[in-house]
Design a protein around this motif. Structure first.
Motif, PDB file in Angstrom:
ATOM      1  N   ILE A 211       0.837  -1.214   0.000  1.00 30.19           N
ATOM      2  CA  ILE A 211       0.000   0.000   0.000  1.00 30.19           C
ATOM      3  C   ILE A 211       0.869   1.261   0.000  1.00 30.19           C
ATOM      4  CG2 ILE A 211      -2.020  -1.051   1.110  1.00 30.19           C
ATOM      5  CD1 ILE A 211      -1.101   0.152   3.767  1.00 30.19           C
ATOM      6  N   HIS A 212       0.335   2.286  -0.652  1.00 29.33           N
ATOM      7  CA  HIS A 212       0.973   3.611  -0.628  1.00 29.33           C
ATOM      8  C   HIS A 212      -0.167   4.615  -0.641  1.00 29.33           C
ATOM      9  CE1 HIS A 212       0.550   3.784  -5.144  1.00 29.33           C
ATOM     10  NE2 HIS A 212       0.550   2.483  -4.925  1.00 29.33           N
ATOM     11  N   LEU A 213      -0.819   4.716   0.517  1.00 24.71           N
ATOM     12  CA  LEU A 213      -2.046   5.502   0.637  1.00 24.71           C
ATOM     13  C   LEU A 213      -1.775   6.776   1.415  1.00 24.71           C
ATOM     14  CD1 LEU A 213      -4.380   2.500   1.451  1.00 24.71           C
ATOM     15  CD2 LEU A 213      -4.623   3.998  -0.543  1.00 24.71           C
ATOM     16  N   LEU A 214      -1.886   7.853   0.715  1.00 28.62           N
ATOM     17  CA  LEU A 214      -1.677   9.160   1.323  1.00 28.62           C
ATOM     18  C   LEU A 214      -2.981   9.590   2.003  1.00 28.62           C
ATOM     19  CD1 LEU A 214      -0.135  11.871   1.599  1.00 28.62           C
ATOM     20  CD2 LEU A 214      -1.021  12.439  -0.678  1.00 28.62           C
TER      21      LEU A 214
ATOM     22  N   GLY B 208      -1.563  14.364   5.506  1.00 32.39           N
ATOM     23  CA  GLY B 208      -0.373  14.320   4.662  1.00 32.39           C
ATOM     24  C   GLY B 208       0.537  13.140   4.980  1.00 32.39           C
ATOM     25  N   THR B 209       0.053  12.184   5.785  1.00 33.25           N
ATOM     26  CA  THR B 209       0.883  11.016   6.140  1.00 33.25           C
ATOM     27  C   THR B 209       0.421   9.794   5.351  1.00 33.25           C
ATOM     28  OG1 THR B 209      -0.558  10.357   7.954  1.00 33.25           O
ATOM     29  CG2 THR B 209       1.267  11.867   8.483  1.00 33.25           C
ATOM     30  N   TYR B 210       1.270   8.769   5.394  1.00 31.63           N
ATOM     31  CA  TYR B 210       1.024   7.580   4.587  1.00 31.63           C
ATOM     32  C   TYR B 210       0.496   6.392   5.393  1.00 31.63           C
ATOM     33  CZ  TYR B 210       2.477   8.959  -0.022  1.00 31.63           C
ATOM     34  OH  TYR B 210       2.501   9.537  -1.246  1.00 31.63           O
ATOM     35  N   ASN B 211      -0.440   5.699   4.870  1.00 26.38           N
ATOM     36  CA  ASN B 211      -0.825   4.323   5.226  1.00 26.38           C
ATOM     37  C   ASN B 211      -1.474   4.150   6.594  1.00 26.38           C
ATOM     38  OD1 ASN B 211       0.123   3.612   2.710  1.00 26.38           O
ATOM     39  ND2 ASN B 211       2.165   3.084   3.461  1.00 26.38           N
ATOM     40  N   VAL B 212      -0.846   4.665   7.662  1.00 23.75           N
ATOM     41  CA  VAL B 212      -1.351   4.388   9.012  1.00 23.75           C
ATOM     42  C   VAL B 212      -2.818   4.813   9.177  1.00 23.75           C
ATOM     43  CG1 VAL B 212      -1.016   4.816  11.469  1.00 23.75           C
ATOM     44  CG2 VAL B 212       0.969   4.478   9.981  1.00 23.75           C
ATOM     45  N   PRO B 213      -3.194   6.014   8.761  1.00 28.30           N
ATOM     46  CA  PRO B 213      -4.599   6.390   8.947  1.00 28.30           C
ATOM     47  C   PRO B 213      -5.557   5.426   8.250  1.00 28.30           C
ATOM     48  CG  PRO B 213      -3.279   8.310   8.364  1.00 28.30           C
ATOM     49  CD  PRO B 213      -2.389   7.113   8.192  1.00 28.30           C
ATOM     50  N   TYR B 214      -5.173   4.932   7.093  1.00 29.94           N
ATOM     51  CA  TYR B 214      -6.035   4.000   6.348  1.00 29.94           C
ATOM     52  C   TYR B 214      -6.157   2.668   7.076  1.00 29.94           C
ATOM     53  CZ  TYR B 214      -6.179   7.136   2.358  1.00 29.94           C
ATOM     54  OH  TYR B 214      -6.417   8.198   1.540  1.00 29.94           O
TER      55      TYR B 214
ATOM     56  N   ASP C 131      14.271   4.636  -2.751  1.00 30.72           N
ATOM     57  CA  ASP C 131      15.135   4.814  -1.591  1.00 30.72           C
ATOM     58  C   ASP C 131      14.810   3.683  -0.612  1.00 30.72           C
ATOM     59  OD1 ASP C 131      16.374   5.491   0.734  1.00 30.72           O
ATOM     60  OD2 ASP C 131      15.797   7.609   0.670  1.00 30.72           O
ATOM     61  N   LEU C 132      15.785   2.812  -0.366  1.00 29.18           N
ATOM     62  CA  LEU C 132      15.534   1.616   0.462  1.00 29.18           C
ATOM     63  C   LEU C 132      15.984   1.795   1.906  1.00 29.18           C
ATOM     64  CD1 LEU C 132      16.457  -1.368  -1.935  1.00 29.18           C
ATOM     65  CD2 LEU C 132      14.317  -0.132  -1.699  1.00 29.18           C
ATOM     66  N   LYS C 133      16.134   3.027   2.363  1.00 25.09           N
ATOM     67  CA  LYS C 133      16.730   3.234   3.691  1.00 25.09           C
ATOM     68  C   LYS C 133      15.945   2.539   4.814  1.00 25.09           C
ATOM     69  CE  LYS C 133      14.648   7.680   5.077  1.00 25.09           C
ATOM     70  NZ  LYS C 133      14.079   8.559   4.067  1.00 25.09           N
ATOM     71  N   ASP C 134      14.616   2.456   4.680  1.00 25.73           N
ATOM     72  CA  ASP C 134      13.824   1.787   5.720  1.00 25.73           C
ATOM     73  C   ASP C 134      13.335   0.405   5.284  1.00 25.73           C
ATOM     74  OD1 ASP C 134      14.133   3.910   7.413  1.00 25.73           O
ATOM     75  OD2 ASP C 134      12.195   4.839   6.915  1.00 25.73           O
ATOM     76  N   CYS C 135      13.814  -0.075   4.160  1.00 21.43           N
ATOM     77  CA  CYS C 135      13.293  -1.336   3.609  1.00 21.43           C
ATOM     78  C   CYS C 135      13.470  -2.480   4.604  1.00 21.43           C
ATOM     79  CB  CYS C 135      13.998  -1.651   2.291  1.00 21.43           C
ATOM     80  SG  CYS C 135      13.495  -3.225   1.577  1.00 21.43           S
ATOM     81  N   GLY C 136      12.374  -3.172   4.891  1.00 24.74           N
ATOM     82  CA  GLY C 136      12.413  -4.286   5.837  1.00 24.74           C
ATOM     83  C   GLY C 136      12.216  -3.859   7.283  1.00 24.74           C
ATOM     84  N   GLN C 137      12.148  -2.543   7.530  1.00 26.76           N
ATOM     85  CA  GLN C 137      11.929  -2.046   8.908  1.00 26.76           C
ATOM     86  C   GLN C 137      10.435  -1.982   9.197  1.00 26.76           C
ATOM     87  OE1 GLN C 137      14.620  -1.258  10.900  1.00 26.76           O
ATOM     88  NE2 GLN C 137      15.748  -2.073   9.131  1.00 26.76           N
ATOM     89  N   ILE C 138      10.113  -2.277  10.452  1.00 29.06           N
ATOM     90  CA  ILE C 138       8.725  -2.084  10.887  1.00 29.06           C
ATOM     91  C   ILE C 138       8.512  -0.581  11.066  1.00 29.06           C
ATOM     92  CG2 ILE C 138       7.093  -2.458  12.784  1.00 29.06           C
ATOM     93  CD1 ILE C 138       8.406  -5.161  13.234  1.00 29.06           C
ATOM     94  N   VAL C 139       7.578  -0.007  10.310  1.00 30.27           N
ATOM     95  CA  VAL C 139       7.353   1.426  10.449  1.00 30.27           C
ATOM     96  C   VAL C 139       6.178   1.730  11.385  1.00 30.27           C
ATOM     97  CG1 VAL C 139       8.480   2.188   8.326  1.00 30.27           C
ATOM     98  CG2 VAL C 139       6.107   1.437   8.251  1.00 30.27           C
ATOM     99  N   TRP C 140       5.384   0.716  11.619  1.00 32.97           N
ATOM    100  CA  TRP C 140       4.233   0.900  12.530  1.00 32.97           C
ATOM    101  C   TRP C 140       3.677  -0.464  12.879  1.00 32.97           C
ATOM    102  CZ3 TRP C 140      -1.120  -0.165  12.243  1.00 32.97           C
ATOM    103  CH2 TRP C 140      -1.922   0.494  13.200  1.00 32.97           C
TER     104      TRP C 140
ATOM    105  N   GLU D  91      -5.762   2.178  10.220  1.00 36.65           N
ATOM    106  CA  GLU D  91      -6.554   2.386  11.448  1.00 36.65           C
ATOM    107  C   GLU D  91      -8.040   2.447  11.135  1.00 36.65           C
ATOM    108  OE1 GLU D  91      -4.471   5.746  13.191  1.00 36.65           O
ATOM    109  OE2 GLU D  91      -3.688   4.404  14.758  1.00 36.65           O
ATOM    110  N   GLU D  92      -8.369   2.990   9.968  1.00 33.03           N
ATOM    111  CA  GLU D  92      -9.789   3.089   9.647  1.00 33.03           C
ATOM    112  C   GLU D  92     -10.323   1.788   9.054  1.00 33.03           C
ATOM    113  OE1 GLU D  92     -10.992   6.378   7.191  1.00 33.03           O
ATOM    114  OE2 GLU D  92     -12.975   5.456   6.849  1.00 33.03           O
ATOM    115  N   TYR D  93      -9.635   1.264   8.042  1.00 33.70           N
ATOM    116  CA  TYR D  93     -10.198   0.118   7.306  1.00 33.70           C
ATOM    117  C   TYR D  93      -9.955  -1.216   7.985  1.00 33.70           C
ATOM    118  CZ  TYR D  93     -11.285   3.284   3.497  1.00 33.70           C
ATOM    119  OH  TYR D  93     -11.822   4.291   2.752  1.00 33.70           O
ATOM    120  N   LEU D  94      -8.939  -1.290   8.814  1.00 34.38           N
ATOM    121  CA  LEU D  94      -8.637  -2.562   9.494  1.00 34.38           C
ATOM    122  C   LEU D  94      -8.812  -2.403  10.999  1.00 34.38           C
ATOM    123  CD1 LEU D  94      -5.453  -3.669   7.470  1.00 34.38           C
ATOM    124  CD2 LEU D  94      -7.859  -4.180   6.999  1.00 34.38           C
ATOM    125  N   ARG D  95      -9.790  -1.594  11.386  1.00 30.40           N
ATOM    126  CA  ARG D  95     -10.063  -1.334  12.788  1.00 30.40           C
ATOM    127  C   ARG D  95     -10.209  -2.652  13.559  1.00 30.40           C
ATOM    128  NH1 ARG D  95     -12.298   3.565  14.167  1.00 30.40           N
ATOM    129  NH2 ARG D  95     -13.126   3.754  12.042  1.00 30.40           N
TER     130      ARG D  95
END
Lengths: 642, 642
Positions: B460-463, B468-474, B630-639, B476-480
Motif C-alpha cells: 500500500i501507498h495511501l496518502l 499528509g501522512t502515509y498508510n497508518v490512517p487507512y 530509496d531503500l533506507k527503511d526497507c524491511g523495517q517495521i514502520v508501525w 486504522e480506519e479500514y482494518l479497525r
C-alpha cells in the motif's frame, strides 16, 4: 592378506545427508549451476538462471480483437435498429480480421455479426460504437519491462509461449547438472541375453541414468571398470573433470575388491561410509576436488534407494530447485511387518483399493529384486526405532504410481498361474488404464486375505480330498457366512516336471520315494501341495520317504527352475512352467482353477470388466500360446451362494 | 463478397468430443500406434506395445549373496563359540565376494564378519551353516518365462533395470503418436524481438509442441502458412501423410481468411465447428483420410485449452494409455465470479494458502493473455448451466502447479510495484522453492482482500490527504480492531511521465488541464489516484478540466505504455515505469510504499523469510537497477499496533 575395514558406519541417513549437504554448502558447491543461453523453443523443463523480462509489450500494436469493421466512433453515433447508419467501406469503415492493425483514424471495431453488407461499398450498422471497443491495446497482456518469470523457475509450455509473445527468443537457463555414472566390478558385463555364470548384467547404470534424467540432470555413462584400483582412479579423475557429481556403482562396501572407499579417502575425504538403512547400508558420501563422489551398493534396489536419498537432492539443488516431496497416501497395512531396531527399512508395497480401504501389502524385501521395485506401487518406511507395524496399522506410503492407476488395478491374491498374467495383459489391451496384479500367497492363504478384505479376488485350485471335488468345500468352510461366487479360469494339467530326456525315468508319483530321486515341493496351503498329498495318500506313499519333500518353492516356475538347474530331479507343477524351462512333463491330474470373489467385489465394475475379458477373443487367442489349459468354462460362474 | 458462415455451433464440448471419439473408434483410429523395437536403455517413458517376458532368470547362476567364505554345510557341523571349527582355504572354504559363483561342491556362505582368518590357509568359524544360507539361487528375483510387464505399460527406470537383468535388451514400444502442427495466418511471423505493426509473433506452435511432447507424442512443426487456400491444402495433405493427427492453428473461426473449416469440409468431414466453451469456442473437429484434423483458435489461451480438451486424449489413447486425470484441489473462491449461461468457462486462478484456507482468486480472462496462463496456479471450471459462484463458494480447481509450490508462495495483494517482482526474484534465489506472487488490485482494495483473509500481505501507498501522512490512517480506519504491522518496502519517486523530448512541455500538474494535453489516469482506490487527487486539490485544479481523467489503467506500466504509444500525452506514475518505456519523468512527490501484514501472517515463517530477503545484499543490489527508489527503511517495521 591386506587389512580391510569390515564394519561400516551405521549412521541415521538424515544425519549423514545433512552433514554432507552442510559440507557441500560450506565449499560453495550447492550454488546452482551457471546459466547457458538457449533458444526459447528448446527450454521446456529447464530452469531459469535469471529473471526473464519482457522486451516487447503484447500486443505490441493497436489491433482488432474481433473480425468485423473498424470505424471512427464519431461516425457511428445515433445508429439504432430503427435507424441504422450506413458507412462507406474504405472511407468510414474498413473490414478487419482479428489481429489486423487498426486502420489509421479508426478507434473501435464492430463485430461482423452486427453488420450488414449492403453492397460492395456500403455497410449498415445498428448501434453506436464506444471508443476502443473490440480493440486490443498494446500491453494489454504483457507490458514491456514486466518480469515474466523469476530466477529458479521451472519452465512450462505456457511460459515459453509467453516469452515468445514478448519477444524473448533466448533464455538463460541452468546448465543441466552433469552426473557421471561409473559402473565398476570385474563380474559386470554390458546388457546381454547370454551371460556366463559369474557374470552379472550391468543394469544399474541405465536405471540411475534414467532417474538422473527424470530429475533434470544429464547423465554421463562410463564404461564398466573392472576391479582395478589404478584404472578406477584414472576414470574417477576423468569423471571429476567432466561432471558436477560422480557416482560409483558398486564397490562401496568393505569387500576384498571394494575400492571406492579407499580411493575416495586417498583423493579426498569420506564423510560417511555406511548408513542405518535397509537396503542401502554400504553407501559412501565423499568429496574429491570440491565435488561430491557417491559410492552406492551394487544391488539394484539398494542403488535406487541410495540415489533417491543422496543423489536426487543434489540434482535438484544444482538446478536451483527444491527437491519436490514425493506424493504420499494413507494406507492400511494388510499383514504384520517386522523390522530390526536400529535401521530404517524401506519396504516395497503393493497397494489395493478394496472398497473404501487402500490396503498395503509388503512385497519381496530382497535388495536384488529389482522386478519387485518395478512392480511396487509404493514404499513404506519403518523408522529406525520401530520394530515394525501390526496388521491393520494405518501407515503412510510414498507412492511410486499414480493413485488413479492403483485404483484401476484389480489385485488377485491366492494361487498364481501364468494364465493370470496373460489375462491381465488382455485386460490392459481391451481396457487401457486398467490392470491386474497378482499377490501370490497360495490358494488357502488367499481365502484368508480375501476374508480380511485385502484383495479383490483370489485364485484357488483346492482339491477336497474327502469328496474329490474342487474349491466349493473350502469356500464353504473357510468363508462360512459370506456371499461368494466362483468363476472358472481354466482346467489345467498338473504333472511331474523332469529334466529333458527324463534321465531318472520318472513315470508316476511312485517314483518320488526312490532313493536316487530328489524332489522339490510347493509350500503348504498351495493347491499343488494339497493335490500332491491327496494323491500320495491315495497311493499309500509316505512323505518321509520322499527326499526333498521339505524343500519348498512358492511358484510353479520356481519348482521348474530347480529341476532345470539339476537342484532337484522332479517337482509337481503345471505344463506351462515345464515348457518355459524346456522340461519334460508327466501328467498326473487335471485340476480346476477358479477365481473367488465376494459379492461386493463381484459387483465392482472392474471385476465385471475382467469377466468380459475372460470371454474375449483377445484373451482366448493369447491363452492358446500356453498349452495345458482347457478354457471351456472360463468366465462362467461355477458356483455361487447368493 | 463470397458467402461465409458467420455463426458457429455451440455444442457442449463433452458431447462434441464423445461423438468425435466414437467416430474415430468406428474407423479403427483409436487403436494404439504399432510397435517399434528399440534398445531397452532408451525406453524410459515409452509404452510397451506387447507384454515383456523374461528370457533369463535373475540371478541366472548360483552365487554368493554376501562377502564371506563358501563352505559345504557338512563341514561346518558342530562349530560353536566354545568349539570353533577350522577350515582349510581352497579345500573346505573359499573366499567369495557378493555375486561370485559358488565354488563347486559348496552349498552355503558364511559372512565375513563371522569368520576369523587364522593365517593364509586357515579360517575359523563359530557356528554351523545351513544349506543355501547367504546364497542366491537362480530365479530368486526373476524367473525365466515370467511376464515382466504387460502391454500398454508406461516404462519406468526400474522397469528398464528389471528388463536388462533378465536379458531383455530390446523392447517393443508404441511408436510415439505423430502430431503435425500447422501454424497459419498471413499476419504471423516466426519468433523475433522486432515485429512490425500487424505482425503477430507465432508462439503457439512451440507451446503446442511442448504440450504434445509432455503427453508422450512427437510434434512435427510446419512452417507458417499464409492465408492461401491452395498452399494450406497442399501442406495439410503433406501433414496427413506424415502424422497421426493434424492440428491447424488458427483460421478455425468464420472470418474472411479462416480457411480451415472449408478445407476440412472439402477433403473430409467436419464433426463439430464451435463448442460452448470460453475461451476456445471456434474449434473444428474434423476427419480427413481417416485421420483427425483439429482446427484450433489463434488466441494462445484458446489454443492451449482446445489442445487440452481435444488433442490430449488422442495422444494418450494412441499410446495405449488412459489420459491421466489432472490433480485437483478444493479451494475457496476469493471473490464473486460471474459467467454467462450456455457455455462452460475455464477461468485461470491464483491460489494462496492463507492459514488453513486455500483461496482461489480469478486472474485475467482474456484469451490472448498467455502470461496469465503461465502464472496461473489452477483452472476453475464454471459449468454451462451456472451463472457463476458467489465469493466464499467452495470450488474444485484443476491444479497447474504442485500444491507444495503453491503453499510455499506468498501472495501479496494491493498495489503493484516492479520492485516486488525483484523482491520475489531475490526470495527465489535465496530460498529456492519459495516464491512471491502479486495480485494487484490497488492499495485500498488490497486492505479489503487482506481483511477477508485472501492474501498474506498487501502493498500500500495511501496518502491521507488530511494529515499528509502515509498508510497508518487507512489501516486504522479500514482494518479497525485488527492486529497489523506495516513494513516499509521503499520510498519511491512519483511523477509525470511524458514522451521523449517532452513535446508538450509538461512541467507540473497544472499542465494537465491544458486543452492540448491528454491524460491517462489510474483506477480509483489506487495510491497513485489518491496522490493525484490530493495534489490536484492542493493546487485547486478541477478534474473535469483534465482531458482523459476518466481513462484508466491498473498499473504504472500500463500508464507508461499509453504515453509511449501516443495514446495519451501524460500520466502519473513511478520512475521505473517511465524508464522501461524510455519516457521522460517529471518528479511530483516521494511516496512511502509499505507492506501490510496481519499479525497471524506476520508470524508465518515465509513472511519472515521475505523480511530477511528485504535486508539482503542480493536484493539491495538487484534493486539498484531500478532507479527512483530509496531503500533506507526497507524491511523495517514502520508501525504496528500489537
Amino acid at each position: 592378506m591386506e587389512e580391510r575395514k569390515v564394519f561400516l558406519d551405521n549412521r541415521p541417513w538424515e544425519e549423514a545427508r545433512e552433514e554432507f549437504l552442510e559440507a557441500l554448502k560450506n565449499i560453495g558447491f550447492l550454488h546452482p549451476t551457471p546459466g547457458e543461453k538457449i533458444p526459447t523453443q528448446e527450454a521446456l523443463g529447464r530452469v531459469t538462471a535469471e529473471a526473464v523480462y519482457a522486451p516487447l509489450s503484447s500486443p505490441h500494436y493497436i489491433g482488432a480483437a474481433m473480425d468485423g469493421i473498424a470505424v471512427r466512433v464519431e461516425d457511428t453515433w445515433g445508429a439504432s435498429e430503427g435507424f441504422p447508419r450506413r458507412l462507406v467501406l474504405g472511407k468510414e469503415a474498413w473490414v478487419v480480421d482479428t489481429g489486423d492493425p487498426l486502420p489509421e483514424g479508426s478507434n473501435a471495431v464492430i463485430m461482423l455479426e452486427e453488420v450488414t453488407f449492403i453492397d460492395e461499398n456500403i455497410v449498415e450498422i445498428y448501434a453506436p460504437a464506444i471508443p476502443w471497443q473490440h480493440v486490443r491495446l498494446p500491453g494489454e497482456d504483457i507490458l514491456a519491462g514486466e518480469m515474466l518469470a523469476p530466477t529458479n523457475h521451472l519452465l512450462t509450455a505456457f511460459d515459453l509461449a509467453a516469452f515468445l509473445s514478448a519477444g524473448v527468443t533466448e533464455v538463460k537457463v541452468r546448465r543441466r547438472p552433469q552426473v557421471a555414472i561409473l559402473p565398476t566390478g570385474s563380474e559386470l558385463v554390458p546388457p546381454t541375453s547370454n551371460p556366463l555364470p559369474g557374470q552379472i548384467i550391468e543394469s544399474n547404470s541405465v536405471m540411475l541414468a534414467s532417474l538422473v534424467r527424470q530429475w533434470g540432470g544429464e547423465p554421463h555413462l562410463f564404461p564398466i571398470t573392472p576391479d582395478d584400483y589404478d584404472l578406477l582412479k584414472e576414470r574417477l579423475k576423468l569423471a571429476l573433470s567432466q561432471a558436477d557429481v560422480v557416482l560409483i556403482n558398486a564397490g562401496s562396501s568393505a569387500g576384498r575388491e571394494d575400492y571406492t572407499a579407499r580411493l575416495v579417502a586417498e583423493l579426498g575425504r569420506i564423510f560417511t561410509h555406511g548408513v542405518a538403512t535397509k537396503p542401502g547400508k554400504p553407501v559412501i558420501l565423499g568429496l574429491v576436488e570440491g565435488k561430491p563422489v557417491l559410492g552406492v551398493p551394487g544391488y539394484p534396489v539398494s542403488a535406487a534407494l541410495c540415489a533417491e536419498l543422496f543423489l536426487r537432492p543434489l540434482v535438484y539443488i544444482k538446478q536451483g530447485l527444491k527437491p519436490p516431496e514425493p506424493p504420499e497416501a494413507q494406507a492400511i497395512l494388510g499383514r504384520k511387518i517386522a523390522s530390526s531396531l536400529g535401521r530404517e527399512e524401506f519396504i516395497r508395497v503393493r497397494l489395493a483399493q478394496v472398497g473404501e480401504k487402500l490396503i498395503a501389502t509388503p512385497l519381496g524385501r530382497g535388495a536384488g529384486n529389482i522386478a519387485s521395485l518395478a512392480r511396487a506401487d509404493g514404499i513404506l518406511r519403518i523408522p529406525r526405532l520401530s520394530e515394525g507395524y501390526p496388521a491393520g496399522a494405518e501407515v503412510k506410503v510414498v507412492l511410486l504410481k499414480a493413485l488413479e492407476e492403483i485404483q484401476a488395478t484389480l489385485v488377485i491374491t491366492g494361487s498364481d498361474d501364468p494364465l493370470l498374467a496373460v489375462l491381465g495383459d488382455a485386460l490392459r489391451k481391451l481396457y487401457p488404464g486398467k490392470g491386474l496384479a497378482v499377490a501370490k500367497v497360495g490358494s488357502l492363504a488367499g481365502l484368508n486375505v480375501l476374508q480380511r478384505g485385502e484383495a479383490h479376488g483370489a485364485g484357488i485350485h483346492l482339491l477336497d480330498p474327502a469328496s474329490g471335488t474342487y474349491n466349493v468345500p473350502y469356500v464353504e468352510e473357510y468363508l462360512r457366512g459370506e456371499q461368494v461366487v466362483l468363476v472358472n479360469l481354466a482346467y489345467r494339467q498338473n504333472g511331474l516336471m523332469v529334466a529333458p530326456g527324463n534321465p531318472k525315468n520318472i513315470k508316476s508319483l511312485k517314483d518320488l520315494v526312490r532313493k536316487d530321486v530328489t524332489f522339490v515341493n510347493r509350500q503348504p496351503g498351495s493347491g499343488t501341495r494339497v493335490l500332491l498329498d491327496y494323491h500320495l495318500k491315495l497311493q499309500g506313499l509316505e512323505v518321509k520317504d520322499i527326499h526333498g519333500y521339505e524343500r519348498e518353492e512358492t511358484t510353479h516356475l520356481g519348482v521348474a527352475a530347480r529341476v532345470a538347474l539339476g537342484l532337484a530331479d522332479v517337482g509337481l507343477g503345471i505344463y506351462a512352467a515345464a515348457r518355459a524351462y524346456q522340461l519334460e512333463f508327466v501328467p498326473v491330474a487335471v485340476e480346476r482353477f477358479d477365481l473367488c470373489f465376494f459379492r461386493e467385489q463381484w459387483e465392482n465394475p472392474l471385476v465385471q470388466d475382467l469377466v468380459k475379458v475372460m470371454a474375449s477373443e483377445e484373451f482366448r487367442k493369447a491363452a492358446q500360446r500356453l498349452p495345458g489349459y482347457d478354457l471351456k468354462d472360463c468366465g462362467q460362474i461355477v458356483w455361487k451362494n447368493f
